[in-house]
Design a protein around this motif. Structure first.
Motif, PDB file in Angstrom:
ATOM      1  N   CYS A  30       1.644  -3.410  16.293  1.00  0.00           N
ATOM      2  CA  CYS A  30       2.345  -2.879  17.470  1.00  0.00           C
ATOM      3  C   CYS A  30       2.152  -3.751  18.713  1.00  0.00           C
ATOM      4  CB  CYS A  30       1.875  -1.462  17.766  1.00  0.00           C
ATOM      5  SG  CYS A  30       0.146  -1.349  18.320  1.00  0.00           S
ATOM      6  N   LEU A  31       1.133  -4.624  18.680  1.00  0.00           N
ATOM      7  CA  LEU A  31       0.849  -5.539  19.789  1.00  0.00           C
ATOM      8  C   LEU A  31       0.604  -4.811  21.110  1.00  0.00           C
ATOM      9  CD1 LEU A  31       3.519  -8.327  19.039  1.00  0.00           C
ATOM     10  CD2 LEU A  31       1.122  -8.212  18.311  1.00  0.00           C
ATOM     11  N   LYS A  32       0.113  -3.551  21.006  1.00  0.00           N
ATOM     12  CA  LYS A  32      -0.136  -2.763  22.219  1.00  0.00           C
ATOM     13  C   LYS A  32      -1.590  -2.304  22.283  1.00  0.00           C
ATOM     14  CE  LYS A  32       4.605  -0.943  22.444  1.00  0.00           C
ATOM     15  NZ  LYS A  32       5.424   0.308  22.403  1.00  0.00           N
ATOM     16  N   ASN A  33      -1.988  -1.570  21.255  1.00  0.00           N
ATOM     17  CA  ASN A  33      -3.315  -0.954  21.261  1.00  0.00           C
ATOM     18  C   ASN A  33      -4.356  -1.903  20.675  1.00  0.00           C
ATOM     19  OD1 ASN A  33      -2.085   1.441  22.193  1.00  0.00           O
ATOM     20  ND2 ASN A  33      -1.570   2.006  20.086  1.00  0.00           N
ATOM     21  N   SER A  34      -5.623  -1.593  20.955  1.00  0.00           N
ATOM     22  CA  SER A  34      -6.696  -2.391  20.376  1.00  0.00           C
ATOM     23  C   SER A  34      -6.861  -2.034  18.902  1.00  0.00           C
ATOM     24  CB  SER A  34      -8.008  -2.130  21.121  1.00  0.00           C
ATOM     25  OG  SER A  34      -8.348  -0.753  21.052  1.00  0.00           O
ATOM     26  N   SER A  35      -7.166  -2.997  18.089  1.00  0.00           N
ATOM     27  CA  SER A  35      -7.279  -2.768  16.643  1.00  0.00           C
ATOM     28  C   SER A  35      -8.633  -2.153  16.310  1.00  0.00           C
ATOM     29  CB  SER A  35      -7.116  -4.090  15.885  1.00  0.00           C
ATOM     30  OG  SER A  35      -8.168  -4.959  16.200  1.00  0.00           O
ATOM     31  N   LYS A  36      -8.634  -1.268  15.310  1.00  0.00           N
ATOM     32  CA  LYS A  36      -9.862  -0.621  14.849  1.00  0.00           C
ATOM     33  C   LYS A  36     -10.138  -0.904  13.375  1.00  0.00           C
ATOM     34  CE  LYS A  36      -9.240   3.311  17.980  1.00  0.00           C
ATOM     35  NZ  LYS A  36      -9.090   4.786  18.041  1.00  0.00           N
ATOM     36  N   TYR A  37      -9.093  -1.272  12.632  1.00  0.00           N
ATOM     37  CA  TYR A  37      -9.231  -1.438  11.192  1.00  0.00           C
ATOM     38  C   TYR A  37      -8.628  -2.774  10.750  1.00  0.00           C
ATOM     39  CZ  TYR A  37      -9.481   3.590  11.992  1.00  0.00           C
ATOM     40  OH  TYR A  37      -9.792   4.822  12.477  1.00  0.00           O
ATOM     41  N   ARG A  38      -8.885  -3.102   9.497  1.00  0.00           N
ATOM     42  CA  ARG A  38      -8.312  -4.316   8.935  1.00  0.00           C
ATOM     43  C   ARG A  38      -7.771  -4.001   7.556  1.00  0.00           C
ATOM     44  NH1 ARG A  38      -8.113  -9.408  10.172  1.00  0.00           N
ATOM     45  NH2 ARG A  38      -9.470  -9.136  11.967  1.00  0.00           N
ATOM     46  N   CYS A  39      -6.579  -4.445   7.263  1.00  0.00           N
ATOM     47  CA  CYS A  39      -5.947  -4.185   5.970  1.00  0.00           C
ATOM     48  C   CYS A  39      -6.760  -4.866   4.868  1.00  0.00           C
ATOM     49  CB  CYS A  39      -4.519  -4.709   5.970  1.00  0.00           C
ATOM     50  SG  CYS A  39      -3.695  -4.560   4.359  1.00  0.00           S
ATOM     51  N   PRO A  40      -7.138  -4.126   3.829  1.00  0.00           N
ATOM     52  CA  PRO A  40      -7.939  -4.735   2.763  1.00  0.00           C
ATOM     53  C   PRO A  40      -7.165  -5.716   1.905  1.00  0.00           C
ATOM     54  CG  PRO A  40      -7.359  -2.476   2.210  1.00  0.00           C
ATOM     55  CD  PRO A  40      -6.897  -2.693   3.605  1.00  0.00           C
ATOM     56  N   ARG A  41      -5.833  -5.773   2.090  1.00  0.00           N
ATOM     57  CA  ARG A  41      -5.024  -6.664   1.255  1.00  0.00           C
ATOM     58  C   ARG A  41      -4.629  -7.942   1.988  1.00  0.00           C
ATOM     59  NH1 ARG A  41      -2.170  -6.249  -3.390  1.00  0.00           N
ATOM     60  NH2 ARG A  41      -0.367  -7.615  -3.628  1.00  0.00           N
ATOM     61  N   CYS A  42      -4.039  -7.801   3.174  1.00  0.00           N
ATOM     62  CA  CYS A  42      -3.543  -8.978   3.902  1.00  0.00           C
ATOM     63  C   CYS A  42      -4.396  -9.334   5.120  1.00  0.00           C
ATOM     64  CB  CYS A  42      -2.101  -8.768   4.337  1.00  0.00           C
ATOM     65  SG  CYS A  42      -1.893  -7.464   5.582  1.00  0.00           S
ATOM     66  N   SER A  43      -5.452  -8.506   5.395  1.00  0.00           N
ATOM     67  CA  SER A  43      -6.396  -8.742   6.490  1.00  0.00           C
ATOM     68  C   SER A  43      -5.775  -8.611   7.869  1.00  0.00           C
ATOM     69  CB  SER A  43      -7.060 -10.125   6.357  1.00  0.00           C
ATOM     70  OG  SER A  43      -7.770 -10.213   5.148  1.00  0.00           O
ATOM     71  N   ALA A  44      -4.624  -7.948   7.952  1.00  0.00           N
ATOM     72  CA  ALA A  44      -4.013  -7.736   9.259  1.00  0.00           C
ATOM     73  C   ALA A  44      -4.794  -6.668  10.012  1.00  0.00           C
ATOM     74  CB  ALA A  44      -2.555  -7.309   9.100  1.00  0.00           C
ATOM     75  N   ALA A  45      -5.047  -6.917  11.316  1.00  0.00           N
ATOM     76  CA  ALA A  45      -5.746  -5.935  12.140  1.00  0.00           C
ATOM     77  C   ALA A  45      -4.744  -4.901  12.635  1.00  0.00           C
ATOM     78  CB  ALA A  45      -6.416  -6.630  13.322  1.00  0.00           C
ATOM     79  N   TYR A  46      -5.104  -3.604  12.566  1.00  0.00           N
ATOM     80  CA  TYR A  46      -4.197  -2.562  13.012  1.00  0.00           C
ATOM     81  C   TYR A  46      -4.992  -1.441  13.669  1.00  0.00           C
ATOM     82  CZ  TYR A  46      -5.502  -0.142   8.659  1.00  0.00           C
ATOM     83  OH  TYR A  46      -6.191   0.455   7.636  1.00  0.00           O
ATOM     84  N   CYS A  47      -4.290  -0.575  14.420  1.00  0.00           N
ATOM     85  CA  CYS A  47      -4.962   0.421  15.250  1.00  0.00           C
ATOM     86  C   CYS A  47      -4.915   1.821  14.676  1.00  0.00           C
ATOM     87  CB  CYS A  47      -4.357   0.433  16.649  1.00  0.00           C
ATOM     88  SG  CYS A  47      -2.591   0.873  16.673  1.00  0.00           S
ATOM     89  N   SER A  48      -3.923   2.142  13.833  1.00  0.00           N
ATOM     90  CA  SER A  48      -3.773   3.517  13.357  1.00  0.00           C
ATOM     91  C   SER A  48      -3.018   3.524  12.039  1.00  0.00           C
ATOM     92  CB  SER A  48      -3.029   4.362  14.391  1.00  0.00           C
ATOM     93  OG  SER A  48      -1.692   3.867  14.545  1.00  0.00           O
ATOM     94  N   LEU A  49      -2.977   4.705  11.420  1.00  0.00           N
ATOM     95  CA  LEU A  49      -2.246   4.852  10.171  1.00  0.00           C
ATOM     96  C   LEU A  49      -0.747   4.652  10.374  1.00  0.00           C
ATOM     97  CD1 LEU A  49      -2.586   5.566   7.153  1.00  0.00           C
ATOM     98  CD2 LEU A  49      -2.144   7.938   7.768  1.00  0.00           C
ATOM     99  N   ALA A  50      -0.258   5.037  11.575  1.00  0.00           N
ATOM    100  CA  ALA A  50       1.167   4.854  11.864  1.00  0.00           C
ATOM    101  C   ALA A  50       1.567   3.384  11.796  1.00  0.00           C
ATOM    102  CB  ALA A  50       1.495   5.434  13.233  1.00  0.00           C
ATOM    103  N   CYS A  51       0.721   2.534  12.331  1.00  0.00           N
ATOM    104  CA  CYS A  51       1.002   1.097  12.267  1.00  0.00           C
ATOM    105  C   CYS A  51       0.863   0.580  10.848  1.00  0.00           C
ATOM    106  CB  CYS A  51       0.066   0.329  13.203  1.00  0.00           C
ATOM    107  SG  CYS A  51       0.549   0.400  14.935  1.00  0.00           S
ATOM    108  N   TYR A  52      -0.128   1.072  10.140  1.00  0.00           N
ATOM    109  CA  TYR A  52      -0.340   0.627   8.757  1.00  0.00           C
ATOM    110  C   TYR A  52       0.873   0.963   7.888  1.00  0.00           C
ATOM    111  CZ  TYR A  52      -2.550   0.072   4.188  1.00  0.00           C
ATOM    112  OH  TYR A  52      -2.849  -0.309   2.898  1.00  0.00           O
TER     113      TYR A  52
END
Length: 473
Positions: A30-52
């Motif tokens: 989303c390029l807005k919120n701070s990331s809290k998690y990392r995708c276990p497959r592609c290693s993308a950083a994301y902030c919530s389940l909605a973004c995932y």
């Protein structure tokens, strides 16, 4: 077999920036919120389940969830009863769990769409499919909401809660185990008065057994229809081996060691631990179970002789903490299972449960030997000569060990027949060890809670950095 779990771990902000400053990494989606998690497959950083679950990441998230869904189904191979259990689990996913991070409006809209579309029930949609083979087809027949729900439950680590907890057969006891210790009847007027009987060690054992039975919740009441239903739902004790040799035939002219009874405790704890760990499905993996028993029981694997109750059980608890550690609570609870096994099914059959457990292990080691022989035969045809030799040697060694374990179990079966009353005498010692570990664990939890309350977190605050140079005023 336990379903695969995906842990969502918080990322370290200082490591995400790459520059080592105090700024927080921004969500790659989303390029807005701070990331809290990392995708276990592609290693993308994301902030919530909605973004995932967003369209930008759908190619990765859907494929990842699909692979884990397939892995869960592949691990559920077996009889028609096993496939029925999996169907029930899928239905519970559909009906009992909703996305944990989904808005109410979104849920209502999806519910209206499915109702209007007249979607058939899950059972109807996957009717006629083989859950062991048609894995891709089962996934395709799930709705988008069902796939998301499965993914949510998987990510939340709640998939294991859908599997019913197995009830051990050794927890069922007949009411005649309860013995009321009455005082001696008053002497008859015609008979001469008798001196009061001095309390003996047997009286102490009976009093301890009465306390243990009450503590375990075994009640002396009438059997109800509900009791019969629960008894039918629970598993039955394994059948005892028909041919059990006499102890004199096994030992010939030798005498049984005093350590036999403590070695038996070591084996019983190891058995109860792995059966609990496999949730009663231990017979599906005989080779793995044989390895686990050998890892836990030093008596089976290394012929270790123990001299007391605490030493015997502590050895198995320690080995479990190294190879199959679950939790301290789980390890302590197995001591209660040992108490159940020692109590037996009824007062007139004190050895029934011990013999059932030993017979079950005997058959499991036998099944492991057969499977190892079959695998050796198949590997001889398909693998390279050098690789085949190494694999064959290791499997051959395990095959020999399983055979030796069967012979040891035959000895314990023979010993138990002739010493049927001795194992129950160890129940107070097992219970004392259980209560001691329980008290230590409660004290540990209280101390841990006090520190966490003081820290305001489950970890201590970071230590302040020492200044190398300090300006003096």
């Amino acid at each position: 077999m336990a379903a695969p779990t995906v842990r969502l771990t918080a990322e370290n902000p200082s490591k995400e920036t790459g520059a080592g400053d105090d700024s927080t990494a921004v969500c790659d989606l989303c390029l807005k919120n701070s990331s809290k998690y990392r995708c276990p497959r592609c290693s993308a950083a994301y902030c919530s389940l909605a973004c995932y679950q967003s369209q930008k990441h759908s190619g990765c998230s859907e494929k990842f969830s699909r692979e884990h869904f397939q892995e869960v189904l592949k691990n559920k191979k077996g009889s028609a009863a096993d496939r029925k259990k999996m169907l029930e689990i899928l239905e519970r996913v559909e009906t009992d769990y909703k996305p944990l991070f989904q808005d109410d409006e979104e849920e209502d809209e999806e519910g209206d769409e499915e109702t209007e579309g007249g979607a058939a029930s899950l059972e109807e949609r996957i009717a006629g499919l083989d859950l062991d083979v048609d894995i891709d087809e089962v996934w395709e027949r799930l709705t988008d909401k069902e796939k998301r729900d499965f993914e949510t439950v998987l990510h939340a680590g709640k998939l294991g809660a859908l599997v019913p907890i197995w009830k051990p057969w050794w927890e069922s006891h007949e009411a005649d185990l309860i013995k009321v210790i009455d005082n001696d009847p008053p002497p008859s007027s015609k008979a001469p008065p008798q001196p009061p009987r001095q309390p003996s060690y047997i009286d102490e054992i009976e009093e301890d057994l009465e306390k243990v039975v009450n503590d375990l919740g075994i009640k002396d009441d009438q059997t109800t229809d509900q009791d019969l239903v629960e008894e039918a739902a629970s598993s039955n004790p394994p059948k005892i081996l028909k041919k059990i040799a006499k102890l004199s035939e096994v030992l010939r002219s030798k005498k049984a060691s005093d350590s036999v009874i403590y070695n038996l405790l070591n084996i019983l704890y190891s058995y109860a631990y792995v059966v609990r760990l496999y949730n009663g499905a231990h017979r599906d993996l005989p080779i793995q179970l044989a390895k686990n028993l050998l890892e836990l029981s030093a008596t089976l694997s290394h012929n270790v002789n123990f001299t007391d109750t605490e030493e015997s059980l502590a050895s198995a608890v320690h080995n479990a903490s190294i190879s199959l550690f679950n939790s301290n609570t789980f390890s302590s609870s197995i001591l209660r299972d040992v108490t159940h096994l020692l109590l037996g099914q009824a007062s007139d059959s004190p050895t029934a449960y011990i013999q059932s457990a030993l017979s079950d292990m005997h058959r499991l080691f036998g099944a492991a030997r057969k499977q190892l022989a079959k695998e050796n035969k198949n590997s001889s045809k398909n693998s390279e000569p050098e690789e085949n030799r190494s694999s064959k040697d290791s499997k051959g060694e395990l095959h020999k060990t399983c055979f030796n374990c069967q012979k040891k179990l035959e000895f314990f079966l023979a010993w138990n027949v002739e010493h049927k009353d001795e194992p129950r005498m160890l129940i107070p010692e097992v219970e004392a060890m259980y209560r001691s570990r329980q008290a230590s664990e409660e004290q540990h939890n209280l101390t841990k809670s006090a520190f966490e309350m003081q820290w305001g977190d489950n970890k201590p605050p970071p230590k302040p950095k020492n200044r190398l140079i300090e300006e003096l005023s």
